[in-house]
Design a protein around this motif. Structure first.
Motif, PDB file in Angstrom:
ATOM      1  N   UNK A  93       0.832  -1.215   0.000  1.00 45.63           N
ATOM      2  CA  UNK A  93       0.000   0.000   0.000  1.00 45.63           C
ATOM      3  C   UNK A  93       0.858   1.254   0.000  1.00 45.63           C
ATOM      4  N   UNK A  94       1.973   1.196   0.752  1.00 39.80           N
ATOM      5  CA  UNK A  94       2.850   2.369   0.815  1.00 39.80           C
ATOM      6  C   UNK A  94       3.463   2.621  -0.559  1.00 39.80           C
ATOM      7  N   UNK A  95       3.823   1.536  -1.248  1.00 38.31           N
ATOM      8  CA  UNK A  95       4.385   1.714  -2.586  1.00 38.31           C
ATOM      9  C   UNK A  95       3.329   2.332  -3.496  1.00 38.31           C
ATOM     10  N   UNK A 116      14.772  12.056  -5.250  1.00 40.20           N
ATOM     11  CA  UNK A 116      15.399  10.776  -4.874  1.00 40.20           C
ATOM     12  C   UNK A 116      14.524  10.070  -3.843  1.00 40.20           C
ATOM     13  N   UNK A 117      14.214   8.820  -4.119  1.00 42.58           N
ATOM     14  CA  UNK A 117      13.517   8.004  -3.118  1.00 42.58           C
ATOM     15  C   UNK A 117      14.525   7.007  -2.557  1.00 42.58           C
ATOM     16  N   UNK A 118      14.826   7.174  -1.271  1.00 41.37           N
ATOM     17  CA  UNK A 118      15.806   6.275  -0.635  1.00 41.37           C
ATOM     18  C   UNK A 118      15.042   5.161   0.082  1.00 41.37           C
ATOM     19  N   UNK A 119      15.277   3.953  -0.339  1.00 39.47           N
ATOM     20  CA  UNK A 119      14.661   2.812   0.351  1.00 39.47           C
ATOM     21  C   UNK A 119      15.765   2.060   1.070  1.00 39.47           C
ATOM     22  N   UNK A 120      15.940   2.445   2.336  1.00 43.70           N
ATOM     23  CA  UNK A 120      17.026   1.833   3.099  1.00 43.70           C
ATOM     24  C   UNK A 120      16.575   0.457   3.576  1.00 43.70           C
ATOM     25  N   UNK A 121      17.536  -0.418   3.807  1.00 39.04           N
ATOM     26  CA  UNK A 121      17.243  -1.797   4.228  1.00 39.04           C
ATOM     27  C   UNK A 121      16.175  -2.410   3.332  1.00 39.04           C
ATOM     28  N   UNK A 122      16.383  -2.276   2.036  1.00 42.00           N
ATOM     29  CA  UNK A 122      15.356  -2.698   1.074  1.00 42.00           C
ATOM     30  C   UNK A 122      15.182  -4.213   1.032  1.00 42.00           C
ATOM     31  N   UNK A 123      16.194  -4.938   1.560  1.00 43.24           N
ATOM     32  CA  UNK A 123      16.049  -6.401   1.516  1.00 43.24           C
ATOM     33  C   UNK A 123      14.954  -6.887   2.455  1.00 43.24           C
ATOM     34  N   UNK A 124      14.456  -5.976   3.342  1.00 47.84           N
ATOM     35  CA  UNK A 124      13.363  -6.418   4.213  1.00 47.84           C
ATOM     36  C   UNK A 124      11.996  -6.094   3.615  1.00 47.84           C
ATOM     37  N   UNK A 126       8.814  -6.721   1.340  1.00 48.06           N
ATOM     38  CA  UNK A 126       8.216  -7.963   0.842  1.00 48.06           C
ATOM     39  C   UNK A 126       8.356  -8.003  -0.678  1.00 48.06           C
ATOM     40  N   UNK A 127       8.318  -9.191  -1.238  1.00 52.59           N
ATOM     41  CA  UNK A 127       8.497  -9.238  -2.695  1.00 52.59           C
ATOM     42  C   UNK A 127       7.291  -8.623  -3.396  1.00 52.59           C
ATOM     43  N   UNK A 128       6.121  -8.656  -2.739  1.00 51.49           N
ATOM     44  CA  UNK A 128       4.937  -7.994  -3.316  1.00 51.49           C
ATOM     45  C   UNK A 128       5.183  -6.498  -3.472  1.00 51.49           C
ATOM     46  N   UNK A 129       5.750  -5.890  -2.399  1.00 50.27           N
ATOM     47  CA  UNK A 129       6.023  -4.448  -2.447  1.00 50.27           C
ATOM     48  C   UNK A 129       7.080  -4.153  -3.506  1.00 50.27           C
ATOM     49  N   UNK A 134       8.180  -1.981  -9.613  1.00 53.26           N
ATOM     50  CA  UNK A 134       8.763  -2.133 -10.953  1.00 53.26           C
ATOM     51  C   UNK A 134       8.301  -1.064 -11.926  1.00 53.26           C
ATOM     52  N   UNK A 135       7.004  -0.981 -12.073  1.00 54.71           N
ATOM     53  CA  UNK A 135       6.474  -0.064 -13.080  1.00 54.71           C
ATOM     54  C   UNK A 135       6.644   1.387 -12.646  1.00 54.71           C
ATOM     55  N   UNK A 136       6.467   1.611 -11.313  1.00 48.97           N
ATOM     56  CA  UNK A 136       6.617   2.981 -10.799  1.00 48.97           C
ATOM     57  C   UNK A 136       8.008   3.516 -11.148  1.00 48.97           C
ATOM     58  N   UNK A 137       8.989   2.661 -10.993  1.00 47.78           N
ATOM     59  CA  UNK A 137      10.370   3.075 -11.284  1.00 47.78           C
ATOM     60  C   UNK A 137      10.508   3.546 -12.732  1.00 47.78           C
ATOM     61  N   UNK A 138       9.820   2.859 -13.625  1.00 50.36           N
ATOM     62  CA  UNK A 138       9.938   3.205 -15.052  1.00 50.36           C
ATOM     63  C   UNK A 138       9.131   4.448 -15.407  1.00 50.36           C
ATOM     64  N   UNK A 139       7.874   4.454 -14.919  1.00 51.28           N
ATOM     65  CA  UNK A 139       6.967   5.538 -15.343  1.00 51.28           C
ATOM     66  C   UNK A 139       7.499   6.914 -14.941  1.00 51.28           C
TER      67      UNK A 139
END
Ligand SMILES: Nc1ncnc2c1ncn2[C@@H]1O[C@H](COP(=O)(O)OP(=O)(O)OP(=O)(O)O)[C@@H](O)[C@H]1O
Ligand SMILES: [Mg+2]
Length: 403
Positions: A93-95, A116-124, A126-129, A134-139
């Motif tokens: 939802x946050x994404x 700049x969007x910093x997503x720290x500790x991104x390995x935590x 969820x794969x859903x988030x 994916x698409x947000x990054x491109x658009x």
């Protein structure tokens, strides 16, 4: 020294040194030369690509991203940067909402600069988030760039990895940590001896955050940084103790090695603590390379068994035995070579005990010397005795010889 425990110094303790001395420019971040020079080029030229910074803890990933964002955006940092870390909700939802809204937001930035969007500790995340990103990054790529920091890049889904430039950080070298510690020690007027800093570097194991925290903890606890105080604060098995254990194994003193190990175990150190210290000691121990590799292999297997839950003293003692057996193997093969040399010496008519004494050295010497009678009756006698002291393995190796 008393001056440091006075009330005036209390203010020193208020800000953790890791924050007080967090570099604010990319150029001030220590180590990882290649990674940081790439970031410096981005800081200079702008047009930041999507980035993944990955590496072990306390090596400067968050610091570098924040410094980079500050250098890129300067006074616009506040409205141009969205920072989310593992303490924030970063579910799908946050994404969909927060990140997307920020990406759509209009902000006036200098030319060639992006939000700049910093997503720290991104390995935590969820794969859903991560999928939703994916698409947000491109658009929104013409106005917004992403910087992800993580410890394990494999926990970032492949499609995100393929959209980002991967910047790898590795553990910092002892020299790099020492340089930074010296800066802090001088700025904070910390009384120290070089061995104290060495101990801090040893306990930190390439983690700058750990090094600074240990320095501050030792200083506030004892007002003096020496080896003893550092190990009291960090409460890790003393490397000197572990080093003695390795030396005892190498010298064939199995009982002493086991006694040293038991002492550590009785002090309450967990088998994982002991085995990690042992690994670090062996890695830097001055010994033959093939022996070191064998030792590391056995230590690795023991670590695996401990991680599987078998962390008893019995397991650790078994490791001591396995290490000792490695020496045993070396002992026999070395012995074989020496004895063959002696055989040749005897045939050439030289005095066998002298040849044997000269040829056999180190841990094998005691056994060999004990086996040589003081008045050999025949030139071959001492040789036979030494052979008796060797294993059948060794004897079978010799059986092809002249007996
Ligand atoms: N390369 C470095 N140069 C100088 N200081 C550093 C460096 N790495 C870490 N530090 C110090 O350690 C602190 C923590 O660093 P940072 O937050 O960047 O680590 P990290 O790599 O993001 O770790 P984690 O993976 O745990 O998030 C910083 O505040 C800084 O004081
Ligand atoms: Mg971080």
């Amino acid at each position: 020294m008393a001056a440091y425990s006075s009330s005036s110094s209390i203010s020193y303790y208020e800000i953790p040194w890791v924050e007080k001395y967090r570099p604010t420019k990319v150029a001030d971040v220590v180590g990882n030369g290649d990674a940081l020079s790439r970031l410096q080029v981005i800081a200079r030229d702008g047009n930041m690509p999507n980035l993944i910074l990955s590496g072990p803890p306390g090596t400067g990933k968050t610091t570098s991203i924040l410094a980079l964002a500050h250098e890129l955006l300067g006074p616009n940092f506040k409205e141009g940067v969205l920072e989310l870390n593992a303490s924030d909700d970063r579910g799908i939802d946050v994404v969909r909402n927060k990140i997307k809204m920020f990406a759509q937001k209009k902000v006036t930035l200098p030319p060639g600069r992006h939000k700049v969007i910093i997503l720290d500790e991104a390995d935590s995340m969820t794969s859903g988030a991560q999928q939703a990103l994916r698409r947000t990054m491109e658009i929104y790529s013409n106005s917004t760039r992403f910087a992800l920091a993580c410890n394990t890049s494999s926990k970032i889904i492949e499609p995100i990895q393929s959209r980002c430039a991967l910047v790898r950080f590795s553990r910092l070298s002892d020299h790099e940590i020492l340089g930074r510690l010296m800066i802090v020690v001088e700025a904070e007027k910390v009384p120290y001896v070089p061995e104290g800093l060495e101990a801090i570097i040893f306990t930190a194991d390439g983690d700058m955050r750990q090094a600074l925290n240990n320095l501050q903890a030792t200083f506030s606890g004892f007002c003096f940084v020496n080896q003893e105080n550092v190990f009291k604060v960090c409460d890790q098995p003393h490397p000197l103790h572990v080093k003695n254990m390795v030396r005892n194994v190498l010298e064939g003193k199995f009982d002493d090695a086991c006694a040293g190990l038991k002492q550590l175990y009785d002090l309450g150190y967990s088998p994982t603590d002991i085995i990690t210290t042992l690994f670090r000691i062996i890695k830097n121990y001055d010994m033959a390379e093939y022996l070191k590799l064998e030792f590391l292999k056995e230590t690795g297997f023991a670590h695996m068994r401990i991680c599987d839950g078998v962390g008893s003293l019995l397991q650790l003692s078994a490791l001591n035995f396995l290490l000792w057996r490695v020496i045993g193997v070396q002992f026999h093969s070395q012995m074989l070579i020496e004895i063959q040399a002696c055989n040749n010496g005897i045939r050439a008519g030289r005095q066998p005990p002298l040849i044997l004494l000269a040829a056999i050295s180190g841990p094998t010497a005691n056994t060999a010397v004990a086996a040589i009678p003081s008045h050999p009756t025949s030139p071959l006698h001492p040789l036979t005795m030494v052979l008796a002291a060797c294993s059948t393995e060794c004897l079978s190796g010799l059986s092809g010889g002249d007996g």
